[in-house]
Write a protein that holds these residues in place. Structure first.
Motif, short mmCIF file in Angstrom:
data_model
loop_
_atom_site.label_atom_id
_atom_site.label_comp_id
_atom_site.label_asym_id
_atom_site.label_seq_id
_atom_site.Cartn_x
_atom_site.Cartn_y
_atom_site.Cartn_z
N GLN A 1 -1.14 -15.57 20.35
CA GLN A 1 -1.92 -14.57 19.95
C GLN A 1 -1.46 -13.09 20.19
O GLN A 1 -1.56 -12.23 19.14
CB GLN A 1 -3.43 -14.56 20.65
N THR A 2 -0.99 -12.75 21.02
CA THR A 2 -0.40 -11.33 21.41
C THR A 2 0.66 -11.17 20.64
O THR A 2 1.02 -9.94 19.88
CB THR A 2 0.02 -11.44 22.98
N VAL A 3 1.60 -12.19 20.25
CA VAL A 3 2.87 -12.17 19.49
C VAL A 3 2.33 -11.86 17.87
O VAL A 3 2.73 -10.83 17.39
CB VAL A 3 3.73 -13.30 19.61
N HIS A 4 1.36 -12.69 17.55
CA HIS A 4 0.62 -12.30 16.13
C HIS A 4 0.10 -11.04 15.94
O HIS A 4 0.38 -10.29 15.07
CB HIS A 4 -0.34 -13.26 16.05
N ASP A 5 -0.43 -10.57 16.90
CA ASP A 5 -1.30 -9.21 16.98
C ASP A 5 -0.04 -8.17 16.90
O ASP A 5 -0.25 -7.10 16.35
CB ASP A 5 -2.32 -8.98 18.21
N ALA A 6 1.09 -8.39 17.80
CA ALA A 6 2.07 -7.38 17.76
C ALA A 6 2.60 -7.10 16.48
O ALA A 6 3.10 -6.08 16.01
CB ALA A 6 3.20 -7.77 18.78
N PHE A 7 2.92 -8.10 15.65
CA PHE A 7 3.38 -8.05 14.36
C PHE A 7 2.34 -7.23 13.43
O PHE A 7 2.79 -7.16 12.12
CB PHE A 7 4.04 -9.42 13.85
N ARG A 8 1.08 -7.21 13.67
CA ARG A 8 0.34 -6.18 12.74
C ARG A 8 0.63 -4.85 12.85
O ARG A 8 0.28 -4.10 12.08
CB ARG A 8 -1.17 -6.43 13.13
N ASP A 9 1.40 -4.37 13.80
CA ASP A 9 1.78 -3.03 14.01
C ASP A 9 2.90 -2.47 12.87
O ASP A 9 3.97 -3.25 12.83
CB ASP A 9 2.28 -2.78 15.29
N PRO A 10 2.61 -1.74 12.09
CA PRO A 10 3.47 -1.38 11.01
C PRO A 10 4.94 -1.03 11.19
O PRO A 10 5.76 -1.36 10.79
CB PRO A 10 2.72 -0.20 10.24
N ALA A 11 4.95 -0.25 12.60
CA ALA A 11 6.26 0.31 13.03
C ALA A 11 7.15 -0.79 13.51
O ALA A 11 8.49 -1.07 13.07
CB ALA A 11 6.09 1.37 14.36
N LEU A 12 6.64 -1.90 14.16
CA LEU A 12 7.17 -3.08 14.79
C LEU A 12 7.67 -3.79 13.38
O LEU A 12 8.84 -4.21 13.50
CB LEU A 12 6.25 -4.03 15.61
N ARG A 13 6.84 -3.92 12.58
CA ARG A 13 7.34 -4.84 11.24
C ARG A 13 8.45 -4.06 10.75
O ARG A 13 9.34 -4.75 10.00
CB ARG A 13 6.00 -5.22 10.30
N LEU B 1 31.35 -19.02 24.15
CA LEU B 1 33.00 -19.12 24.20
C LEU B 1 33.54 -17.55 24.44
O LEU B 1 34.29 -17.31 25.38
CB LEU B 1 33.30 -19.39 22.85
N GLU B 2 32.90 -16.63 23.87
CA GLU B 2 33.43 -15.28 24.02
C GLU B 2 32.58 -14.33 25.05
O GLU B 2 32.69 -12.97 25.12
CB GLU B 2 33.52 -14.64 22.66
N GLY B 3 31.50 -15.09 25.47
CA GLY B 3 30.56 -14.34 26.37
C GLY B 3 29.89 -13.07 25.68
O GLY B 3 29.72 -11.84 26.09
N PHE B 4 29.46 -13.14 24.63
CA PHE B 4 28.85 -12.23 23.90
C PHE B 4 27.40 -12.36 23.61
O PHE B 4 26.72 -13.63 23.40
CB PHE B 4 29.61 -12.02 22.49
N ALA B 5 26.51 -11.52 23.33
CA ALA B 5 25.15 -11.54 23.11
C ALA B 5 24.67 -10.24 22.46
O ALA B 5 25.20 -8.97 22.84
CB ALA B 5 24.18 -12.00 24.20
N GLU B 6 23.61 -10.47 21.59
CA GLU B 6 23.26 -9.02 21.10
C GLU B 6 21.52 -8.99 21.56
O GLU B 6 20.79 -9.87 21.70
CB GLU B 6 22.94 -9.10 19.54
N ILE B 7 21.03 -7.59 22.04
CA ILE B 7 19.66 -7.67 22.40
C ILE B 7 18.91 -7.29 21.23
O ILE B 7 18.92 -6.54 20.34
CB ILE B 7 19.76 -6.19 23.35
N GLY B 8 17.60 -7.69 21.43
CA GLY B 8 16.49 -7.80 20.73
C GLY B 8 15.45 -7.13 21.39
O GLY B 8 15.14 -7.95 22.40
N TYR B 9 14.63 -6.43 21.05
CA TYR B 9 13.38 -5.98 21.95
C TYR B 9 12.41 -5.43 21.01
O TYR B 9 12.43 -4.73 19.92
CB TYR B 9 13.81 -5.38 22.99
N TRP B 10 10.92 -5.39 21.47
CA TRP B 10 9.98 -4.57 20.95
C TRP B 10 9.20 -4.46 22.25
O TRP B 10 8.85 -5.12 23.10
CB TRP B 10 9.18 -5.13 19.65
N VAL B 11 8.25 -3.23 21.99
CA VAL B 11 7.10 -2.84 22.90
C VAL B 11 5.82 -2.81 21.96
O VAL B 11 5.98 -1.86 21.00
CB VAL B 11 7.58 -1.64 23.66
N LEU B 12 4.74 -3.14 22.62
CA LEU B 12 3.51 -3.09 22.10
C LEU B 12 3.14 -1.42 21.95
O LEU B 12 3.46 -0.72 23.04
CB LEU B 12 2.52 -3.88 22.81
N PRO B 13 2.34 -1.32 20.82
CA PRO B 13 1.93 0.17 20.72
C PRO B 13 1.38 0.87 21.87
O PRO B 13 1.68 1.95 22.28
CB PRO B 13 1.04 0.09 19.55
#
Length: 193
Positions: free
Chosen positions: A40-52, A106-118
């Protein structure tokens, strides 16, 4: 066809143990695996226009959010990605999400993704959580970790810099957002650099 290099991170490293819970250095925040009750928190987070806008996705229903939470566990088991829910220790309040996406062992690589609630923005949540995630990722063997964000997203630039990710360069017209193509800053942490 055989590959002549040994994987930087051995396959099975993540599936051999449950996904860990990570504290921030100040002990005020915890990064923990997502639970179905977080949907539910994830669903609510994506109601935030900036996050979307910055993430160019929607989360249309609690059912879709539950499916997303289930995929976070599947991705851990596939060693493809790792997602954490960021909470405040004092009261368990939800604050945001941190992720290692596109993990390449294999190459020890990753990309970061994040968001913070308003309601948690401007409190240093993202840089502290990113630092904790980075420390863990380096400890398990990732060689190169990237943060990419639109050059128009100045708060994300500040987060990357505060967490020790220097700017490496700009990828021109490399990410499609709802308003068109964006240039992307690339911030990088390299193990032992």
């Amino acid at each position: 066809m055989p590959i002549e290099i040994k994987p930087v991170i051995a396959p099975g490293t993540f599936t051999s143990a449950p996904q860990p819970t990570l504290p921030t250095a100040d002990g005020e925040l915890t990064l923990r695996p997502f639970e179905l009750s977080d949907a539910q928190t994830v669903h609510d987070a994506f109601r935030d226009p900036a996050l979307r806008f910055w993430h160019a996705r929607t989360m249309e229903s609690p059912d879709e959010a539950r499916a997303w939470v289930e995929r976070t566990h599947e991705d851990w088991c596939k060693e493809a990605a790792a997602q954490w829910f960021v909470t405040r220790d004092a009261d368990g309040a939800p604050l945001g999400r941190m992720a290692l996406r596109d993990m390449d062992l294999l190459e020890g690589f990753a990309e970061i993704g994040y968001w913070v609630l308003p309601e948690a923005r401007g409190q240093g949540v993202a840089p502290r959580a990113l630092t904790a995630l980075t420390d863990w990722a380096v400890d398990v063997g990732f060689h190169r970790i990237e943060v990419q964000h639109s050059t128009r997203n100045e708060p994300s630039c500040r987060v990357a810099l505060k967490a020790g990710y220097p700017l490496e360069g700009t990828r021109r017209s490399s990410a499609l957002h709802t308003d068109g193509w964006h240039d992307m800053h690339v911030h990088v942490r390299i193990q032992d650099a």
